[in-house]
Design an enzyme around this catalytic site. Structure first.
Site, PDB file in Angstrom:
ATOM      1  N   SER A  10      -5.382  81.329 -44.248  1.00  0.00           N
ATOM      2  CA  SER A  10      -6.280  80.079 -43.622  1.00  0.00           C
ATOM      3  C   SER A  10      -5.809  79.050 -45.293  1.00  0.00           C
ATOM      4  O   SER A  10      -4.995  79.430 -45.621  1.00  0.00           O
ATOM      5  CB  SER A  10      -7.134  79.946 -42.865  1.00  0.00           C
ATOM      6  OG  SER A  10      -7.987  79.354 -42.945  1.00  0.00           O
TER       7      SER A  10
ATOM      8  N   ASP B 233      -2.418  79.344 -32.285  1.00  0.00           N
ATOM      9  CA  ASP B 233      -3.247  78.285 -33.600  1.00  0.00           C
ATOM     10  C   ASP B 233      -3.902  77.196 -33.254  1.00  0.00           C
ATOM     11  O   ASP B 233      -3.472  76.151 -33.799  1.00  0.00           O
ATOM     12  CB  ASP B 233      -2.294  78.608 -34.601  1.00  0.00           C
ATOM     13  CG  ASP B 233      -3.985  78.594 -36.347  1.00  0.00           C
ATOM     14  OD1 ASP B 233      -4.703  78.336 -35.642  1.00  0.00           O
ATOM     15  OD2 ASP B 233      -3.719  80.038 -36.930  1.00  0.00           O
TER      16      ASP B 233
ATOM     17  N   HIS C 293      -5.590  82.347 -35.184  1.00  0.00           N
ATOM     18  CA  HIS C 293      -6.047  82.223 -36.320  1.00  0.00           C
ATOM     19  C   HIS C 293      -6.299  83.073 -36.754  1.00  0.00           C
ATOM     20  O   HIS C 293      -6.118  82.710 -37.933  1.00  0.00           O
ATOM     21  CB  HIS C 293      -6.538  80.622 -36.653  1.00  0.00           C
ATOM     22  CG  HIS C 293      -6.703  80.357 -37.516  1.00  0.00           C
ATOM     23  ND1 HIS C 293      -6.097  79.507 -37.946  1.00  0.00           N
ATOM     24  CD2 HIS C 293      -7.670  80.222 -38.869  1.00  0.00           C
ATOM     25  CE1 HIS C 293      -6.047  79.469 -39.643  1.00  0.00           C
ATOM     26  NE2 HIS C 293      -7.393  79.556 -39.811  1.00  0.00           N
TER      27      HIS C 293
END
Lengths: 280, 403
Positions: free
Chosen positions: A96, A219, A247
């Site tokens: 991320s 996602d 995610h």
């Protein structure tokens, strides 16, 4: 080795290999999130896990709300750990927002890194029509921060400011549940501002280290269109589409994640050997 | 699904490990305002979540349920079919590779929590305002302290300056007093004097000279004001009259010259302009005559051997006041035992009206020095009574003439 950095960022080193892999957790989480992935690298690599200041078992007293309300604060954490451990040519695996933190760190100190593995990366979460779709409007992100605040288990019995001024807060916070995914408003608001309202679209153009984009299906945080934008604009990048949904493939589908990373690293070393042979 | 679960007083739902809706009870379908569960089954949970909640679920729900197998009291916002947001509390557990969710709407509790958060933020703002005000106060205090230190330093410098100035003034006073002539006492004439400056330096000046063994010149001047500026003028006048009188210049000419000198001095500088009053006596002990001029000065008191008093009033305006005045002296004869008192207004104004006349009269049979002592005593007494008169310079001259 400076014990203060090791303690500050709760650095853990394991593995038998020579080459280093650094695993950097994503937004709001600590190194626990790598527990199903990192052991797969211990046979061949030196594995480094750490927490950003403010998260996990890092030294909360080192948290500076101003420093850490900008990504540069987190980039500095990575650079400090690398400098402290004399790391060169490491593989940086970032989930991320850590993908972008890794990229910014590598732009500053390319010698520290050989490859960047980006899991669910996004250079900019906000939409910037017509040319860019990040997935979010400002309002969505503000609502998200409100939601984090409401989910902060400690908020009802601790005022954030009094906590900030309380030297004993480390002890208070350590009793909170779910430390591996913090919703502590002071820490998380700073982190959220740093990552959600940042725009690194110019920085990806200057990427100096080869990178792998791991793009999950469905996602909502880093949609496919964002992954494709990255792979088109970031020099030396490769994109791999995963079957994993959501995610956090390193948690939901650790095996696929491990294989995707290893495959890429193998192809990288093969091409390097190829170049080496060609050069003789 | 069991009928009880289907109609339980909470939403019930099972998800696949990656978030797809597997089952959903009627309560939750109703809450989400769908006609049936059919459009929801097989979709990702995202379909019933607000944008913010989708992110939150990814960032927190899935990591926590994966790692800890249990989620408790998570606040998220569902979105109904018609777009309405529904705040809910979500509990979940991981069982047989499925995520089991219990969902309770919390409209009212949410409103309460919003109020609490609002109150908390107000408190935090107030707290930080207070902290800010405190730190501003501390900064102001620090500045104040620094200012105080600077003030203290300035004060010390000032005190040193004052000390230096006082030392200078004392030196100047000594110089001014040195310029005064000494009392003259012989068988023909006795001249006694008293001189007191209100500040360190005086605007009064006098001089008496034995021009020839039978001729004596006595002058008393009072420059307006007092202090440094007046005293400077007295000094320049003193050097002028000293020269003129010693050389035996005519009385009227002495006054003329002094007047001229003052006009010239301030010709180009009206701001510095000073005038002075003066009285000059030219006494001839042989002919027993007194020639005098009084330029705006308090009248001298002349007392003859019978105790009769006469006052030598002004014969002209003060010196330096009007240009082109001609000075004419007056003359009178005296007899043995005549006494004359010349004084500045600092003396007369310090005492009650006619006090000087009375002292002179009452000490008629006493030595001149006793008369002087009486005047001084009276001045000393009056100092306590009329403090303000200590603000003026005081000077007087007593003359006693013999045959």
């Amino acid at each position: 080795m400076d014990q203060t950095i090791i303690n500050r960022n709760n650095v853990h080193i394991s593995g038998k290999g020579k080459k280093t892999v650094i695993f950097a957790p994503g937004f709001g989480c600590d190194q626990t999130v790598w527990k199903d992935v990192s052991p797969a690298f211990e046979e061949d690599y030196r594995v480094i896990l750490f927490d950003y200041v403010g998260l996990g078992n890092s030294d909360l007293s080192a948290f500076d709300p101003i420093k850490y309300s900008n990504l540069t604060g987190y980039v500095q954490d990575v650079l400090d750990v690398c400098a402290d451990l004399n790391i060169n040519d490491a593989i940086f695996v970032g989930h991320s927002v850590s993908s972008m933190i890794g990229l910014l760190a590598a732009n500053l100190k390319p010698e520290y890194f050989s490859q960047l593995i980006m899991i669910g990366p996004s250079p900019c979460y906000l939409n910037d029509p017509p040319e860019y779709y990040g997935g979010f409007e400002k309002e969505d992100l503000i609502n998200l921060m409100d939601m984090m605040e409401k989910n902060y288990i400690g908020w009802a019995n601790a005022f954030s400011i009094t906590l900030l001024n309380n030297p004993a807060r480390a002890d208070v916070s350590q009793n909170l549940e779910n430390r591996f995914c913090s919703t502590d408003p002071i820490i998380i608001n700073a982190f959220a501002k740093a990552c959600f309202f940042t725009d690194n679209r110019r920085d990806i153009l200057k990427a100096k280290v080869p990178s792998l984009i791991l793009q999950c299906a469905d996602d909502v945080i880093a949609p496919k269109i964002v992954g494709e934008y990255l792979s088109m604009n970031m020099p030396n990048s490769t994109i791999t589409y995963m079957n994993a949904i959501g995610h956090c493939p390193h948690m939901s589908d650790p095996e696929e994640t491990i294989q995707s990373i290893k495959q890429y690293l193998n192809s990288q070393s093969e091409s390097l050997i190829g170049e080496g042979v060609g050069g003789v | 699904m069991d009928d009880i679960i289907e109609n339980a007083p909470c939403g019930f739902m099972t998800l696949s490990a990656n978030g797809k809706i597997l089952t959903i009870n009627q309560t939750l379908v109703n809450l989400l305002q769908y006609p049936s569960s059919e459009p929801l089954i097989g979709k990702h949970f995202n379909v019933a979540l607000s944008n913010a909640s989708r992110v939150f679920i990814q960032l927190y729900f899935f990591p926590i349920i994966t790692l800890e197998r249990y989620v408790e009291e998570m606040y998220v916002s569902l979105v109904a079919h018609d777009g309405e947001e529904i705040p809910v509390l979500l509990n979940a557990s991981f069982h047989d590779n499925e995520i089991i969710c219990a969902i309770v709407p919390m409209h009212k509790r949410n409103a309460l929590e919003n109020e609490l958060i609002k109150a908390k933020k107000m408190f935090e703002n107030a707290y930080s305002e207070k902290e800010k005000a405190l730190s501003e106060l501390e900064a102001a205090l620090l500045t104040l302290k620094q200012n105080q230190l600077e003030l203290l330093k300035a004060n010390q410098e000032n005190a040193k300056f004052k000390l230096d100035t006082e030392r200078d003034l004392q030196l100047a006073k000594t110089i001014q007093e040195t310029s005064l002539t000494k009392d003259i006492v012989n068988d023909k004439i006795k001249i006694l004097s008293y001189y007191h400056a209100s500040k360190a330096l005086s605007g009064d000046i006098y001089g008496f000279y034995e021009i020839t063994p039978q001729k004596y010149g006595i002058i008393l001047l009072d420059v307006m004001g007092h202090g440094i500026s007046s005293s400077l003028i007295t000094m320049s006048l003193q050097s002028l009259f000293h020269k003129l009188i010693s050389q035996g210049v005519e009385a009227a000419v002495v006054m003329q010259e002094l007047d001229q000198y003052l006009h010239e001095l301030f010709q180009d500088n009206q701001e510095a302009w000073h005038y002075c009053t003066a009285i000059y006596l030219n006494i001839d002990t042989k002919t027993q005559t007194i020639e005098y001029l009084n330029a705006g000065h308090p009248p001298a008191i002349l007392q003859d051997q019978n105790g009769l008093q006469e006052e030598l009033f002004a014969t002209s305006p003060p010196l330096g006041m009007f240009k082109s005045i001609s000075f004419t002296s007056k003359s009178l004869e005296y007899t043995e035992g005549t006494r004359i008192l010349l004084y500045t207004d600092g003396v007369s104004e310090a005492l009650e009206i006619n006090a000087l006349n009375s002292i002179l009269k009452n000490s008629f049979f006493q030595p001149l020095s006793e008369t002087k002592a009486l005047i001084l005593k009276e001045l000393e007494n009056s100092e306590n009574k009329f403090d303000k008169y200590d603000n003026d310079d005081q000077c007087f001259i007593l003359v006693e003439l013999s045959s």
